[in-house]
Design a protein around this motif. Structure first.
Motif, PDB file in Angstrom:
ATOM      1  N   ILE A   1      -8.370 -71.692 -29.628  1.00  0.00           N
ATOM      2  CA  ILE A   1      -8.913 -70.578 -30.585  1.00  0.00           C
ATOM      3  C   ILE A   1      -9.890 -71.255 -31.620  1.00  0.00           C
ATOM      4  CG2 ILE A   1      -8.714 -68.859 -32.149  1.00  0.00           C
ATOM      5  CD1 ILE A   1      -6.034 -68.083 -30.626  1.00  0.00           C
ATOM      6  N   LEU A   2      -9.292 -72.266 -32.268  1.00  0.00           N
ATOM      7  CA  LEU A   2     -10.099 -73.037 -33.491  1.00  0.00           C
ATOM      8  C   LEU A   2     -11.343 -73.829 -32.828  1.00  0.00           C
ATOM      9  CD1 LEU A   2      -7.317 -73.947 -35.629  1.00  0.00           C
ATOM     10  CD2 LEU A   2      -8.638 -71.812 -35.820  1.00  0.00           C
ATOM     11  N   ILE A   3     -11.126 -74.472 -31.694  1.00  0.00           N
ATOM     12  CA  ILE A   3     -12.327 -75.130 -31.057  1.00  0.00           C
ATOM     13  C   ILE A   3     -13.226 -74.165 -30.619  1.00  0.00           C
ATOM     14  CG2 ILE A   3     -12.826 -76.278 -28.623  1.00  0.00           C
ATOM     15  CD1 ILE A   3      -9.951 -77.712 -29.253  1.00  0.00           C
ATOM     16  N   HIS A   4     -12.940 -73.027 -29.975  1.00  0.00           N
ATOM     17  CA  HIS A   4     -13.924 -72.164 -29.468  1.00  0.00           C
ATOM     18  C   HIS A   4     -14.667 -71.511 -30.729  1.00  0.00           C
ATOM     19  CE1 HIS A   4     -14.462 -67.658 -28.687  1.00  0.00           C
ATOM     20  NE2 HIS A   4     -13.550 -67.403 -29.729  1.00  0.00           N
ATOM     21  N   ILE A   5     -14.087 -71.313 -31.988  1.00  0.00           N
ATOM     22  CA  ILE A   5     -14.884 -70.941 -33.022  1.00  0.00           C
ATOM     23  C   ILE A   5     -15.885 -71.801 -33.615  1.00  0.00           C
ATOM     24  CG2 ILE A   5     -14.381 -70.153 -35.466  1.00  0.00           C
ATOM     25  CD1 ILE A   5     -11.868 -68.910 -34.594  1.00  0.00           C
ATOM     26  N   SER A   6     -15.269 -73.062 -33.579  1.00  0.00           N
ATOM     27  CA  SER A   6     -16.233 -74.170 -33.770  1.00  0.00           C
ATOM     28  C   SER A   6     -17.532 -74.366 -32.962  1.00  0.00           C
ATOM     29  CB  SER A   6     -15.438 -75.616 -33.951  1.00  0.00           C
ATOM     30  OG  SER A   6     -14.695 -75.467 -34.859  1.00  0.00           O
ATOM     31  N   GLY A   7     -17.146 -74.166 -31.781  1.00  0.00           N
ATOM     32  CA  GLY A   7     -18.088 -74.283 -30.706  1.00  0.00           C
ATOM     33  C   GLY A   7     -18.998 -73.173 -30.961  1.00  0.00           C
ATOM     34  N   TRP A   8     -18.871 -71.758 -31.098  1.00  0.00           N
ATOM     35  CA  TRP A   8     -19.728 -70.796 -31.419  1.00  0.00           C
ATOM     36  C   TRP A   8     -20.532 -70.921 -32.698  1.00  0.00           C
ATOM     37  CZ3 TRP A   8     -21.833 -68.234 -27.878  1.00  0.00           C
ATOM     38  CH2 TRP A   8     -21.272 -67.850 -26.700  1.00  0.00           C
ATOM     39  N   HIS A   9     -19.850 -71.774 -33.709  1.00  0.00           N
ATOM     40  CA  HIS A   9     -20.648 -72.140 -34.903  1.00  0.00           C
ATOM     41  C   HIS A   9     -21.634 -73.178 -34.575  1.00  0.00           C
ATOM     42  CE1 HIS A   9     -16.930 -71.670 -37.869  1.00  0.00           C
ATOM     43  NE2 HIS A   9     -17.322 -70.829 -37.688  1.00  0.00           N
TER      44      HIS A   9
END
Length: 153
Positions: A43-51
């Protein structure tokens, strides 16, 4: 307070809520799969990816260009999978460090965009809201729910 200032403030507040939701989780807990094929780590990787994707979009808006070509991010599932796959094997501590760094850069990119692009319907608003406060709160709520003990325990 301007629309932009409110959105920036909301993003920082919601990011703090996200951090609170994961606070105290160890590496094993972060890797435990419970949301489809994902754990907290993904989930955190995905958030960073969208950032990272939206930093570029915000920089383009700041230059007076479209955020991205229409249709670029229509397949969210494919992008989410790509973001997670790119970070396979990355240490959880590095995932957390990247989350913080990408948030700072995301908010920094938004600060550089002129105010007029943050009014409702503005060129930066949807990109910022989509990867910012609402996104953080969605996942923080999921994580908090997952962390709750089952009824009767």
């Amino acid at each position: 307070m301007s629309d932009k200032a409110k959105l920036l403030q909301e993003a920082d507040q919601a990011f703090t809520e996200l951090h609170q939701a994961v606070d105290g989780l160890g590496d094993e807990q972060m890797r435990r799969v419970w949301l489809g094929t994902w754990g907290v780590r993904e989930i955190l990787i995905h958030i960073s990816g969208w950032h990272r994707a939206m930093i570029a979009a915000l920089q383009q808006v700041a230059r007076g260009e479209p955020a991205f070509p229409v249709g670029t991010y229509d397949d969210f599932d494919a992008w989410n999978a790509r973001f997670v796959q790119q970070k396979t094997g990355v240490k959880t501590t590095d995932v957390l460090a990247e989350l913080d760094a990408s948030h700072r850069e995301f908010v920094g990119a938004a600060r550089a965009v002129p105010e007029l692009h943050f009014v409702p319907g503005g060129a930066a608003r949807q990109s910022f809201e989509g990867a910012g406060a609402g996104h953080y709160r969605e996942h923080a709520a999921q994580i908090r729910e997952w962390r709750q003990p089952p009824p009767g325990r």
